[in-house]
Design a protein around this motif. Structure first.
Motif, PDB file in Angstrom:
ATOM      1  N   THR A   1     -44.697  19.099 -82.133  1.00  0.00           N
ATOM      2  CA  THR A   1     -43.795  18.636 -83.183  1.00  0.00           C
ATOM      3  C   THR A   1     -44.500  18.712 -84.533  1.00  0.00           C
ATOM      4  O   THR A   1     -45.669  19.091 -84.619  1.00  0.00           O
ATOM      5  N   GLY A   2     -43.790  18.339 -85.558  1.00  0.00           N
ATOM      6  CA  GLY A   2     -44.382  18.192 -86.878  1.00  0.00           C
ATOM      7  C   GLY A   2     -45.000  19.462 -87.426  1.00  0.00           C
ATOM      8  O   GLY A   2     -44.464  20.555 -87.299  1.00  0.00           O
ATOM      9  N   ARG A   3     -46.160  19.282 -88.040  1.00  0.00           N
ATOM     10  CA  ARG A   3     -46.841  20.377 -88.724  1.00  0.00           C
ATOM     11  C   ARG A   3     -47.224  21.516 -87.773  1.00  0.00           C
ATOM     12  O   ARG A   3     -47.116  22.685 -88.127  1.00  0.00           O
ATOM     13  N   VAL A   4     -47.666  21.182 -86.587  1.00  0.00           N
ATOM     14  CA  VAL A   4     -48.048  22.218 -85.622  1.00  0.00           C
ATOM     15  C   VAL A   4     -46.829  23.075 -85.277  1.00  0.00           C
ATOM     16  O   VAL A   4     -46.894  24.303 -85.263  1.00  0.00           O
ATOM     17  N   HIS A   5     -45.695  22.441 -85.046  1.00  0.00           N
ATOM     18  CA  HIS A   5     -44.473  23.167 -84.729  1.00  0.00           C
ATOM     19  C   HIS A   5     -44.037  24.042 -85.911  1.00  0.00           C
ATOM     20  O   HIS A   5     -43.703  25.218 -85.745  1.00  0.00           O
ATOM     21  N   SER A   6     -44.056  23.480 -87.102  1.00  0.00           N
ATOM     22  CA  SER A   6     -43.649  24.220 -88.299  1.00  0.00           C
ATOM     23  C   SER A   6     -44.535  25.431 -88.538  1.00  0.00           C
ATOM     24  O   SER A   6     -44.049  26.521 -88.851  1.00  0.00           O
TER      25      SER A   6
END
Length: 70
Positions: free
Chosen positions: A39-44
């Motif tokens: 999720t979050g930054r890793v996903h983006s």
């Protein structure tokens, strides 16, 4: 999670440098994470690098030209 974020940042730097393996590197890091951490930054960052890879395969640039005209 911190290691994954560092690896994603490294992949992004490789992408800027023109390394075609950057998206694959990001995907490998993402795949190793437990689902709760995808999720979050890793996903983006993974999505951004994936779009870059898809754009390269299609023969177009996923990044805007330096002068802003596409």
């Amino acid at each position: 999670m911190t290691r994954a974020q560092i690896a994603m940042d490294s992949a992004a730097c490789l992408r800027v440098g023109g390394d075609p393996g950057a998206a694959e590197m990001a995907a490998a890091v993402y795949d190793l994470l437990p689902p709760a951490y995808r999720t979050g930054r890793v996903h983006s960052r993974t999505q951004l690098l994936h779009r870059h890879l898809e754009g390269a395969r299609a023969g177009c640039s996923a990044t805007p030209s330096p002068d802003g005209a596409d």
